[in-house]
Design a protein around this motif. Structure first.
Motif, PDB file in Angstrom:
ATOM      1  N   PRO A 155       0.689  -1.214   0.196  1.00 46.21           N
ATOM      2  CA  PRO A 155       0.184   0.204  -0.621  1.00 46.21           C
ATOM      3  C   PRO A 155       1.049   1.185  -0.019  1.00 46.21           C
ATOM      4  O   PRO A 155       2.313   1.458  -0.069  1.00 46.21           O
ATOM      5  CB  PRO A 155      -0.957  -0.241   1.328  1.00 46.21           C
ATOM      6  N   ILE A 156       0.231   2.078  -0.571  1.00 44.20           N
ATOM      7  CA  ILE A 156       0.862   3.691  -0.307  1.00 44.20           C
ATOM      8  C   ILE A 156       0.595   4.347   0.927  1.00 44.20           C
ATOM      9  O   ILE A 156      -0.974   4.194   1.305  1.00 44.20           O
ATOM     10  CB  ILE A 156       0.465   4.683  -1.587  1.00 44.20           C
ATOM     11  N   LEU A 157       1.293   4.388   1.864  1.00 49.71           N
ATOM     12  CA  LEU A 157       0.950   5.100   3.462  1.00 49.71           C
ATOM     13  C   LEU A 157       0.583   6.316   2.917  1.00 49.71           C
ATOM     14  O   LEU A 157       0.655   7.567   1.620  1.00 49.71           O
ATOM     15  CB  LEU A 157       2.215   5.303   3.996  1.00 49.71           C
ATOM     16  N   PRO A 158      -0.433   6.878   4.037  1.00 45.07           N
ATOM     17  CA  PRO A 158      -1.143   8.125   3.595  1.00 45.07           C
ATOM     18  C   PRO A 158      -0.161   9.554   2.996  1.00 45.07           C
ATOM     19  O   PRO A 158       1.046   9.607   4.424  1.00 45.07           O
ATOM     20  CB  PRO A 158      -1.738   8.358   4.373  1.00 45.07           C
ATOM     21  N   GLY A 159       0.195  10.087   3.011  1.00 37.71           N
ATOM     22  CA  GLY A 159       0.869  11.924   2.815  1.00 37.71           C
ATOM     23  C   GLY A 159       2.061  11.461   1.635  1.00 37.71           C
ATOM     24  O   GLY A 159       2.926  11.432   1.011  1.00 37.71           O
ATOM     25  N   HIS A 160       2.114   9.737   0.962  1.00 34.56           N
ATOM     26  CA  HIS A 160       3.368   9.518   0.082  1.00 34.56           C
ATOM     27  C   HIS A 160       2.994   8.933  -1.152  1.00 34.56           C
ATOM     28  O   HIS A 160       2.038   9.615  -1.439  1.00 34.56           O
ATOM     29  CB  HIS A 160       4.232   7.970   0.556  1.00 34.56           C
ATOM     30  N   GLY A 161       4.042   8.552  -2.023  1.00 37.27           N
ATOM     31  CA  GLY A 161       3.538   8.017  -3.107  1.00 37.27           C
ATOM     32  C   GLY A 161       4.553   9.221  -3.875  1.00 37.27           C
ATOM     33  O   GLY A 161       5.411   9.834  -3.394  1.00 37.27           O
ATOM     34  N   GLU A 162       4.842   9.089  -4.905  1.00 34.20           N
ATOM     35  CA  GLU A 162       5.279   9.552  -6.372  1.00 34.20           C
ATOM     36  C   GLU A 162       5.232  11.648  -5.538  1.00 34.20           C
ATOM     37  O   GLU A 162       6.051  12.585  -5.682  1.00 34.20           O
ATOM     38  CB  GLU A 162       4.532   9.791  -7.705  1.00 34.20           C
ATOM     39  N   THR A 163       4.020  12.173  -5.480  1.00 34.30           N
ATOM     40  CA  THR A 163       3.843  13.213  -4.910  1.00 34.30           C
ATOM     41  C   THR A 163       3.947  13.674  -3.523  1.00 34.30           C
ATOM     42  O   THR A 163       2.666  13.004  -2.965  1.00 34.30           O
ATOM     43  CB  THR A 163       3.018  14.336  -6.035  1.00 34.30           C
ATOM     44  N   LEU A 164       4.567  14.153  -2.554  1.00 29.24           N
ATOM     45  CA  LEU A 164       4.267  14.075  -1.287  1.00 29.24           C
ATOM     46  C   LEU A 164       3.568  14.761  -0.610  1.00 29.24           C
ATOM     47  O   LEU A 164       3.203  15.942  -1.277  1.00 29.24           O
ATOM     48  CB  LEU A 164       6.116  14.517  -0.820  1.00 29.24           C
ATOM     49  N   SER A 165       2.671  14.689   0.344  1.00 28.16           N
ATOM     50  CA  SER A 165       2.010  15.585   0.802  1.00 28.16           C
ATOM     51  C   SER A 165       1.717  15.027   2.489  1.00 28.16           C
ATOM     52  O   SER A 165       0.973  14.864   2.805  1.00 28.16           O
ATOM     53  CB  SER A 165       0.354  15.897   0.574  1.00 28.16           C
ATOM     54  N   LEU A 166       2.772  15.475   3.098  1.00 26.04           N
ATOM     55  CA  LEU A 166       2.987  15.252   4.576  1.00 26.04           C
ATOM     56  C   LEU A 166       2.438  16.344   5.596  1.00 26.04           C
ATOM     57  O   LEU A 166       2.435  15.663   6.994  1.00 26.04           O
ATOM     58  CB  LEU A 166       4.216  15.115   4.623  1.00 26.04           C
ATOM     59  N   LYS A 167       2.026  17.433   5.409  1.00 25.57           N
ATOM     60  CA  LYS A 167       2.016  18.159   5.926  1.00 25.57           C
ATOM     61  C   LYS A 167       0.696  18.122   7.536  1.00 25.57           C
ATOM     62  O   LYS A 167       0.286  18.319   8.417  1.00 25.57           O
ATOM     63  CB  LYS A 167       1.399  19.637   5.725  1.00 25.57           C
ATOM     64  N   SER A 168      -0.929  17.520   7.051  1.00 20.66           N
ATOM     65  CA  SER A 168      -1.632  17.168   7.053  1.00 20.66           C
ATOM     66  C   SER A 168      -1.277  15.801   7.884  1.00 20.66           C
ATOM     67  O   SER A 168      -3.043  14.873   8.365  1.00 20.66           O
ATOM     68  CB  SER A 168      -3.076  17.569   7.253  1.00 20.66           C
ATOM     69  N   VAL A 169      -0.798  14.648   8.068  1.00 15.59           N
ATOM     70  CA  VAL A 169      -0.733  13.664   7.588  1.00 15.59           C
ATOM     71  C   VAL A 169       0.184  13.010   9.616  1.00 15.59           C
ATOM     72  O   VAL A 169       0.813  13.917  10.085  1.00 15.59           O
ATOM     73  CB  VAL A 169      -0.941  12.610   7.248  1.00 15.59           C
ATOM     74  N   SER A 170      -0.403  12.525   9.804  1.00 19.42           N
ATOM     75  CA  SER A 170       0.126  11.350  11.326  1.00 19.42           C
ATOM     76  C   SER A 170       0.866  10.725  11.361  1.00 19.42           C
ATOM     77  O   SER A 170       0.627   9.146  10.364  1.00 19.42           O
ATOM     78  CB  SER A 170      -0.583  11.624  12.372  1.00 19.42           C
ATOM     79  N   CYS A 171       1.413   9.466  12.204  1.00 22.81           N
ATOM     80  CA  CYS A 171       2.193   8.568  12.580  1.00 22.81           C
ATOM     81  C   CYS A 171       1.056   7.169  12.397  1.00 22.81           C
ATOM     82  O   CYS A 171       1.219   6.391  11.944  1.00 22.81           O
ATOM     83  CB  CYS A 171       2.729   8.286  14.042  1.00 22.81           C
ATOM     84  N   THR A 172       0.419   7.335  13.222  1.00 19.69           N
ATOM     85  CA  THR A 172      -1.031   6.961  13.761  1.00 19.69           C
ATOM     86  C   THR A 172      -1.963   6.652  12.453  1.00 19.69           C
ATOM     87  O   THR A 172      -2.491   5.973  11.912  1.00 19.69           O
ATOM     88  CB  THR A 172      -2.058   7.962  14.416  1.00 19.69           C
ATOM     89  N   ASP A 173      -1.806   8.065  11.189  1.00 18.24           N
ATOM     90  CA  ASP A 173      -2.474   7.456   9.450  1.00 18.24           C
ATOM     91  C   ASP A 173      -1.615   6.169   9.157  1.00 18.24           C
ATOM     92  O   ASP A 173      -2.251   5.675   8.011  1.00 18.24           O
ATOM     93  CB  ASP A 173      -2.170   8.966   8.925  1.00 18.24           C
ATOM     94  N   TRP A 174      -0.098   6.413   9.594  1.00 23.64           N
ATOM     95  CA  TRP A 174       0.372   5.198   8.313  1.00 23.64           C
ATOM     96  C   TRP A 174       0.026   3.831   9.569  1.00 23.64           C
ATOM     97  O   TRP A 174       0.404   2.833   8.291  1.00 23.64           O
ATOM     98  CB  TRP A 174       1.756   6.189   8.418  1.00 23.64           C
ATOM     99  N   ILE A 175       0.289   4.093  10.936  1.00 21.94           N
ATOM    100  CA  ILE A 175       0.119   2.769  11.151  1.00 21.94           C
ATOM    101  C   ILE A 175      -1.124   2.318  10.925  1.00 21.94           C
ATOM    102  O   ILE A 175      -1.063   1.083  10.794  1.00 21.94           O
ATOM    103  CB  ILE A 175       0.491   2.794  12.881  1.00 21.94           C
TER     104      ILE A 175
END
Length: 228
Positions: free
Chosen positions: A35-55
Motif C-alpha cells: 500500500p501507499i501510506l497516507p501523504g506518500h507516493g510520487e507526490t508528497l503531501s505530509l503536512k496534515s498526516v500523522s504516524c497514526t495514519d501510517w500505522i
C-alpha cells in the motif's frame, strides 16, 4: 493461501520494495500487497498526516490479509520496518522481514562519502546523473518538520515492540547505507525475542536495498526464509 504485506519507508512509495514484491510474485501464487501510506507516493503531501495514519493504513491491509489467508508474512523497509515491528507485536503474523529498518538512523561516515561523491559529480557537471541526489532532492524540499517529528514518533512506538516479537525474523542491512547505520540491524537482532532470527549484510547496498548491491542474493535469501 499465503499473504505478503510490504510496507515502504518514510517519504517513499511502493517503488522502494517493488523489485522484491515482483520477485515474490514471479515465484509464488501468494497475495502480495504494497500500500501507499497516507501523504506518500510520487507526490508528497505530509503536512496534515500523522504516524497514526501510517500505522492504521498498514494495519488495515494486514487485517484484510489475515482475514483471508492462512499465513501472512510482513516485510518492512526503513520506517516501514518499524511499522511492521509494531504490527507484528500485536497481530498473529507468521514471519517478519526487516529491510534497512530505521531503529537507528543517519550513518555519518556514509553520508560524508555520499556528499563527497555528489560534490565530485557537481564539479564534473554530472550532478544531474547522480541517482542519490535526484532521489533525495525532492524529499528534502517537500518534507515538513512536522512529518519528521511523526517519523520519530514511529521510532519511539516501535522500539518497545521489538521484545514482544517471537515469530521468525530476517534482518537485512546494506553495508553502504547512508541513512540507516549497520548498528540499527544489530540493535533489532539483539532486541527481538524470536528463537529464529537471521542477520544478512548486503555488500555495497545503499539505503534503497531493493535497488542497490547484490539484489539477487538478497531476494533469494528473503524468499528462502519465507518459503521454509
Amino acid at each position: 493461501m499465503i499473504g505478503c504485506l510490504l510496507v515502504h519507508g518514510f517519504t517513499g512509495a511502493p517503488y522502494e520494495v517493488e523489485p522484491l514484491a515482483e520477485y515474490i510474485k514471479e515465484h509464488t501464487d501468494w497475495t502480495v500487497v504494497a500500500p501507499i501510506l497516507p501523504g506518500h507516493g510520487e507526490t508528497l503531501s505530509l503536512k496534515s498526516v500523522s504516524c497514526t495514519d501510517w500505522i492504521d493504513c498498514a494495519e488495515r491491509e494486514l487485517l484484510t490479509l489475515l482475514g483471508k489467508c492462512e499465513k501472512v508474512y510482513v516485510i518492512g523497509f526503513s520506517m516501514g520496518g518499524l511499522i511492521a515491528a509494531y504490527l507484528a507485536a500485536r497481530h498473529p503474523i507468521s514471519k517478519l522481514v526487516f529491510l534497512s529498518a530505521a531503529a537507528k538512523y543517519v550513518n555519518p561516515s556514509q553520508v560524508k562519502e555520499d556528499v563527497l561523491e555528489m560534490v565530485h559529480d557537481f564539479r564534473r557537471k554530472q550532478l544531474h546523473e547522480n541517482e542519490l541526489f535526484l532521489r533525495y532532492r525532492e524529499k528534502l524540499i517537500m518534507t515538513p518538520p512536522s512529518a519528521a517529528r511523526e517519523f520519530q514518533k514511529v521510532v519511539r512506538l516501535a522500539r518497545p515492540s521489538l521484545k514482544k516479537i517471537v515469530v521468525p525474523v530476517f534482518i537485512a542491512q546494506g553495508t553502504s547505507d547512508g541513512i540507516v547505520p549497520v548498528a540499527s540491524a544489530e540493535y533489532i537482532y539483539s532486541r527481538v525475542s524470536s528463537a529464529e532470527r537471521h542477520l544478512h549484510y548486503s555488500a555495497g547496498a545503499k539505503h534503497l536495498i531493493c535497488h542497490t548491491g547484490n539484489k539477487k542474493e538478497l531476494f533469494e535469501k528473503v524468499f528462502t526464509f519465507l518459503s521454509e
